[in-house]
Design a protein around this motif. Structure first.
Motif, PDB file in Angstrom:
ATOM      1  N   ILE A  74       0.835  -1.212   0.000  1.00 12.76           N
ATOM      2  CA  ILE A  74       0.000   0.000   0.000  1.00 12.76           C
ATOM      3  C   ILE A  74       0.862   1.252   0.000  1.00 12.76           C
ATOM      4  O   ILE A  74       0.585   2.219  -0.741  1.00 12.76           O
ATOM      5  N   ALA A  75       1.923   1.256   0.829  1.00 11.19           N
ATOM      6  CA  ALA A  75       2.812   2.421   0.894  1.00 11.19           C
ATOM      7  C   ALA A  75       3.471   2.678  -0.460  1.00 11.19           C
ATOM      8  O   ALA A  75       3.510   3.824  -0.941  1.00 11.19           O
ATOM      9  N   TYR A  76       3.965   1.615  -1.086  1.00 13.60           N
ATOM     10  CA  TYR A  76       4.616   1.774  -2.384  1.00 13.60           C
ATOM     11  C   TYR A  76       3.607   2.185  -3.452  1.00 13.60           C
ATOM     12  O   TYR A  76       3.913   2.998  -4.339  1.00 13.60           O
ATOM     13  N   TYR A  77       2.401   1.664  -3.361  1.00 16.11           N
ATOM     14  CA  TYR A  77       1.351   2.023  -4.316  1.00 16.11           C
ATOM     15  C   TYR A  77       1.015   3.509  -4.217  1.00 16.11           C
ATOM     16  O   TYR A  77       0.904   4.206  -5.236  1.00 16.11           O
ATOM     17  N   LEU A  78       0.871   4.021  -2.999  1.00 15.99           N
ATOM     18  CA  LEU A  78       0.540   5.430  -2.809  1.00 15.99           C
ATOM     19  C   LEU A  78       1.651   6.328  -3.340  1.00 15.99           C
ATOM     20  O   LEU A  78       1.382   7.354  -3.991  1.00 15.99           O
ATOM     21  N   ILE A  79       2.895   5.941  -3.110  1.00 16.52           N
ATOM     22  CA  ILE A  79       4.030   6.711  -3.641  1.00 16.52           C
ATOM     23  C   ILE A  79       3.992   6.710  -5.167  1.00 16.52           C
ATOM     24  O   ILE A  79       4.231   7.738  -5.815  1.00 16.52           O
ATOM     25  N   SER A  80       3.666   5.551  -5.745  1.00 14.32           N
ATOM     26  CA  SER A  80       3.663   5.405  -7.200  1.00 14.32           C
ATOM     27  C   SER A  80       2.572   6.241  -7.855  1.00 14.32           C
ATOM     28  O   SER A  80       2.807   6.864  -8.898  1.00 14.32           O
ATOM     29  N   ILE A  81       1.371   6.280  -7.265  1.00 14.97           N
ATOM     30  CA  ILE A  81       0.294   7.045  -7.903  1.00 14.97           C
ATOM     31  C   ILE A  81       0.491   8.544  -7.694  1.00 14.97           C
ATOM     32  O   ILE A  81      -0.018   9.347  -8.503  1.00 14.97           O
ATOM     33  N   VAL A  82       1.199   8.934  -6.648  1.00 16.47           N
ATOM     34  CA  VAL A  82       1.556  10.349  -6.505  1.00 16.47           C
ATOM     35  C   VAL A  82       2.525  10.741  -7.615  1.00 16.47           C
ATOM     36  O   VAL A  82       2.443  11.831  -8.199  1.00 16.47           O
ATOM     37  N   ASN A  83       3.425   9.810  -7.947  1.00 20.44           N
ATOM     38  CA  ASN A  83       4.394  10.042  -9.020  1.00 20.44           C
ATOM     39  C   ASN A  83       3.709  10.124 -10.386  1.00 20.44           C
ATOM     40  O   ASN A  83       4.075  10.950 -11.234  1.00 20.44           O
ATOM     41  N   TYR A  84       2.686   9.255 -10.617  1.00 22.04           N
ATOM     42  CA  TYR A  84       1.971   9.244 -11.910  1.00 22.04           C
ATOM     43  C   TYR A  84       0.588   8.652 -11.654  1.00 22.04           C
ATOM     44  O   TYR A  84       0.447   7.445 -11.447  1.00 22.04           O
ATOM     45  N   PHE A  85      -0.421   9.507 -11.679  1.00 23.33           N
ATOM     46  CA  PHE A  85      -1.761   9.113 -11.242  1.00 23.33           C
ATOM     47  C   PHE A  85      -2.584   8.431 -12.328  1.00 23.33           C
ATOM     48  O   PHE A  85      -3.481   7.637 -12.038  1.00 23.33           O
ATOM     49  N   GLU A  86      -2.298   8.713 -13.612  1.00 22.43           N
ATOM     50  CA  GLU A  86      -3.180   8.320 -14.702  1.00 22.43           C
ATOM     51  C   GLU A  86      -3.464   6.816 -14.769  1.00 22.43           C
ATOM     52  O   GLU A  86      -4.523   6.393 -15.203  1.00 22.43           O
ATOM     53  N   THR A  87      -2.518   5.995 -14.361  1.00 21.14           N
ATOM     54  CA  THR A  87      -2.679   4.532 -14.495  1.00 21.14           C
ATOM     55  C   THR A  87      -2.904   3.855 -13.132  1.00 21.14           C
ATOM     56  O   THR A  87      -2.525   2.703 -12.937  1.00 21.14           O
ATOM     57  N   TRP A  88      -3.553   4.563 -12.219  1.00 22.20           N
ATOM     58  CA  TRP A  88      -3.709   4.037 -10.860  1.00 22.20           C
ATOM     59  C   TRP A  88      -4.529   2.745 -10.826  1.00 22.20           C
ATOM     60  O   TRP A  88      -4.267   1.856 -10.014  1.00 22.20           O
ATOM     61  N   LYS A  89      -5.515   2.625 -11.722  1.00 18.11           N
ATOM     62  CA  LYS A  89      -6.351   1.418 -11.721  1.00 18.11           C
ATOM     63  C   LYS A  89      -5.552   0.174 -12.121  1.00 18.11           C
ATOM     64  O   LYS A  89      -5.652  -0.871 -11.484  1.00 18.11           O
ATOM     65  N   GLY A  90      -4.769   0.313 -13.207  1.00 17.06           N
ATOM     66  CA  GLY A  90      -3.972  -0.828 -13.665  1.00 17.06           C
ATOM     67  C   GLY A  90      -2.938  -1.248 -12.640  1.00 17.06           C
ATOM     68  O   GLY A  90      -2.731  -2.446 -12.407  1.00 17.06           O
ATOM     69  N   LEU A  91      -2.295  -0.265 -12.005  1.00 16.73           N
ATOM     70  CA  LEU A  91      -1.290  -0.580 -10.990  1.00 16.73           C
ATOM     71  C   LEU A  91      -1.936  -1.212  -9.763  1.00 16.73           C
ATOM     72  O   LEU A  91      -1.382  -2.151  -9.175  1.00 16.73           O
ATOM     73  N   PHE A  92      -3.114  -0.706  -9.381  1.00 18.82           N
ATOM     74  CA  PHE A  92      -3.834  -1.281  -8.245  1.00 18.82           C
ATOM     75  C   PHE A  92      -4.136  -2.753  -8.484  1.00 18.82           C
ATOM     76  O   PHE A  92      -3.958  -3.594  -7.596  1.00 18.82           O
ATOM     77  N   LEU A  93      -4.609  -3.076  -9.709  1.00 17.17           N
ATOM     78  CA  LEU A  93      -4.921  -4.471 -10.035  1.00 17.17           C
ATOM     79  C   LEU A  93      -3.681  -5.339  -9.917  1.00 17.17           C
ATOM     80  O   LEU A  93      -3.743  -6.438  -9.346  1.00 17.17           O
ATOM     81  N   ARG A  94      -2.529  -4.880 -10.435  1.00 19.80           N
ATOM     82  CA  ARG A  94      -1.296  -5.683 -10.373  1.00 19.80           C
ATOM     83  C   ARG A  94      -0.840  -5.894  -8.938  1.00 19.80           C
ATOM     84  O   ARG A  94      -0.438  -6.995  -8.565  1.00 19.80           O
ATOM     85  N   PHE A  95      -0.922  -4.856  -8.123  1.00 20.24           N
ATOM     86  CA  PHE A  95      -0.528  -4.999  -6.716  1.00 20.24           C
ATOM     87  C   PHE A  95      -1.508  -5.900  -5.972  1.00 20.24           C
ATOM     88  O   PHE A  95      -1.125  -6.654  -5.078  1.00 20.24           O
ATOM     89  N   PHE A  96      -2.793  -5.795  -6.341  1.00 17.75           N
ATOM     90  CA  PHE A  96      -3.816  -6.654  -5.745  1.00 17.75           C
ATOM     91  C   PHE A  96      -3.543  -8.109  -6.115  1.00 17.75           C
ATOM     92  O   PHE A  96      -3.629  -9.007  -5.266  1.00 17.75           O
ATOM     93  N   TRP A  97      -3.244  -8.365  -7.397  1.00 17.76           N
ATOM     94  CA  TRP A  97      -2.831  -9.699  -7.842  1.00 17.76           C
ATOM     95  C   TRP A  97      -1.675 -10.203  -6.988  1.00 17.76           C
ATOM     96  O   TRP A  97      -1.713 -11.325  -6.486  1.00 17.76           O
ATOM     97  N   PHE A  98      -0.639  -9.369  -6.895  1.00 15.92           N
ATOM     98  CA  PHE A  98       0.573  -9.814  -6.200  1.00 15.92           C
ATOM     99  C   PHE A  98       0.275 -10.181  -4.745  1.00 15.92           C
ATOM    100  O   PHE A  98       0.782 -11.192  -4.246  1.00 15.92           O
ATOM    101  N   PHE A  99      -0.533  -9.374  -4.076  1.00 19.07           N
ATOM    102  CA  PHE A  99      -0.841  -9.663  -2.675  1.00 19.07           C
ATOM    103  C   PHE A  99      -1.508 -11.027  -2.537  1.00 19.07           C
ATOM    104  O   PHE A  99      -1.118 -11.842  -1.686  1.00 19.07           O
ATOM    105  N   PHE A 100      -2.507 -11.317  -3.365  1.00 16.43           N
ATOM    106  CA  PHE A 100      -3.215 -12.590  -3.283  1.00 16.43           C
ATOM    107  C   PHE A 100      -2.338 -13.756  -3.730  1.00 16.43           C
ATOM    108  O   PHE A 100      -2.401 -14.850  -3.151  1.00 16.43           O
ATOM    109  N   ILE A 101      -1.525 -13.531  -4.758  1.00 15.27           N
ATOM    110  CA  ILE A 101      -0.625 -14.600  -5.215  1.00 15.27           C
ATOM    111  C   ILE A 101       0.455 -14.871  -4.166  1.00 15.27           C
ATOM    112  O   ILE A 101       0.837 -16.030  -3.937  1.00 15.27           O
ATOM    113  N   PHE A 102       0.916 -13.815  -3.504  1.00 19.60           N
ATOM    114  CA  PHE A 102       1.881 -13.995  -2.415  1.00 19.60           C
ATOM    115  C   PHE A 102       1.262 -14.806  -1.285  1.00 19.60           C
ATOM    116  O   PHE A 102       1.891 -15.727  -0.741  1.00 19.60           O
ATOM    117  N   ALA A 103       0.022 -14.496  -0.926  1.00 18.13           N
ATOM    118  CA  ALA A 103      -0.677 -15.270   0.105  1.00 18.13           C
ATOM    119  C   ALA A 103      -0.843 -16.723  -0.344  1.00 18.13           C
ATOM    120  O   ALA A 103      -0.744 -17.656   0.474  1.00 18.13           O
TER     121      ALA A 103
END
Length: 411
Positions: A74-103
């Motif tokens: 979440i911390a890295y995601y927030l930093i990333s969307i502050v850096n570039y907001f336009e693709t926040w949905k796509g990045l959120f999905l990838r991070f969401f994938w990673f969290f569940f795949i990691f689990a």
């Protein structure tokens, strides 16, 4: 009467891997008009992962580790969307994938081979289907029913056969090995993707699978040859050489004598293919030069904004100096997400290599090398299957760290 017991959790795990594969390189999902299909499959994958992880939403494994991982993501995601907001949905999905795949990897850390066996089995089934359609279409000239898939504003770009096999006119080759054929791509968007899957199976068969099978090996070799993927064939050449060396029933000294000519032959074949690729293509449209150009331009962009990069899927600066998209997944991640992003994907591999025993270190180096090669030839880094490889490495890193303190991962 023979009774076959099929466990529901095995079915769920197989479907998880199937959806990972479909979302990692299939032609149908990669096309511009596949947004609804892509998001539907992504949602199904997340639901299946949640079902498997919690065993029907009953218990969450590794709560401490997952909580910490969630905070970092979440911390890295927030930093990333502050850096570039336009693709926040796509990045959120990838991070969401990673969290569940990691689990998912944490849940199966005590017996990961069950998951890898399932992945191997599915790749072999895909290989058999690909051989059947490839032979029927190219050798037997059987007219099979198909539908067109539009891509790059070309309505007849792909011919899809029952959604399990594809051909494309751009991959049609003439007078190769004395005949013409469509390069073998299975149902993926290009032959290079299929070559990655074939090499995953070859590596697993060579180093990990308990039951060796020469028929499986020959099927993978057949498919790899007809992908005409330079990188794929070079990697496969070394894997096949190692397979032959390690499975010959000869004395250790004789095995070493056998190793030299086989590895030398693999090196020569790989060099010939590589040189032929360079000489046959040209600077404007040759794949070798395109990939080299992608690497050079991308590396220079990393130096322009080294820390956080230009932002997830921010290709504007790259397209200012290049006429096509970048094919190098790691370089893309580097100039879009910076050195922080590269550390996110490279540090666990480096840690595992350094922390592993001398006996296991060679295998960890090989795993890392294949991961890098796969993602430097195709833009798959943030796809579910590659996220699984990354999550698996994070899981190993946690296990190694905790084993030093006498603990177990996931508790």
């Amino acid at each position: 009467m023979l009774k076959i017991k099929i466990k529901m959790k095995d079915i769920i795990e197989y479907f998880i891997i199937i959806f990972m594969i479909i979302l990692t390189g299939s032609a149908r999902v990669s096309t511009a008009d596949s947004g609804a299909l892509f998001h539907s499959l992504s949602l199904i994958l997340i639901i299946l992962l949640a079902l498997d992880i919690t065993e029907g939403f009953k218990k969450i494994p590794g709560k401490t580790i997952l909580t910490l991982a969630g905070i970092i993501i979440i911390a890295y995601y927030l930093i990333s969307i502050v850096n570039y907001f336009e693709t926040w949905k796509g990045l959120f999905l990838r991070f969401f994938w990673f969290f569940f795949i990691f689990a998912f990897t944490i849940k199966h850390h005590d017996n990961p081979r069950k998951i890898w066996d399932k992945l191997y089995n599915l790749i072999f089934i895909i290989t058999l289907i690909a051989i059947a359609f490839f032979v029927a279409i190219n050798f037997l000239n059987i007219q099979l029913p198909f539908e067109y898939i539009e891509h790059e504003n070309i309505k007849t770009y792909y011919r899809s056969f029952l959604n399990v096999f594809c051909t494309a006119d751009r991959y049609h080759r003439t007078n190769v090995f004395g005949f013409s054929f469509y390069r073998l791509q299975s149902f993926f968007w290009e032959p290079g993707i299929f070559a990655i899957y074939l090499n995953i199976a070859l590596a697993y068969l060579t180093f990990y699978r308990a039951k060796k099978n020469i028929i499986h090996l020959l099927c993978y070799i057949f498919c790899m040859i007809f992908t005409l993927s330079t990188t794929g064939i070079i990697i496969a050449g070394f894997l096949v050489a190692i397979y032959i060396i390690t499975n010959f029933k000869v004395a250790k000294k004789q095995r070493m004598l056998l190793a030299l000519p086989l590895l030398l032959t693999a090196s020569i074949v790989g060099s010939v293919i590589w040189i032929e690729k360079m000489t046959r293509t040209n600077v404007e449209n040759g794949s070798y030069y395109i990939r080299l150009n992608d690497f050079i331009i991308g590396a220079s962009l990393i130096l322009e904004k080294p820390l956080l990069g230009f932002g997830y899927k921010c290709y504007d600066r790259f397209l200012m100096v290049s006429e096509q998209g970048n094919s190098n997944g790691i370089i893309i991640w580097g100039f879009t997400m910076g050195l922080v992003g590269l550390a996110f994907i490279l540090v666990p591999f480096i840690y595992v290599i350094c922390a592993s025993s001398r006996k296991n270190r060679k295998m960890e180096i090989l795993y890392f090398a294949l991961y890098v090669l796969f993602n430097m030839t195709e833009p798959l880094l943030m796809s579910p299957l590659m996220l699984f490889f990354l999550a698996f490495e994070y899981c190993k890193a946690i296990q190694l760290n905790r084993s030093r303190r006498g603990l177990f991962a996931g508790r």
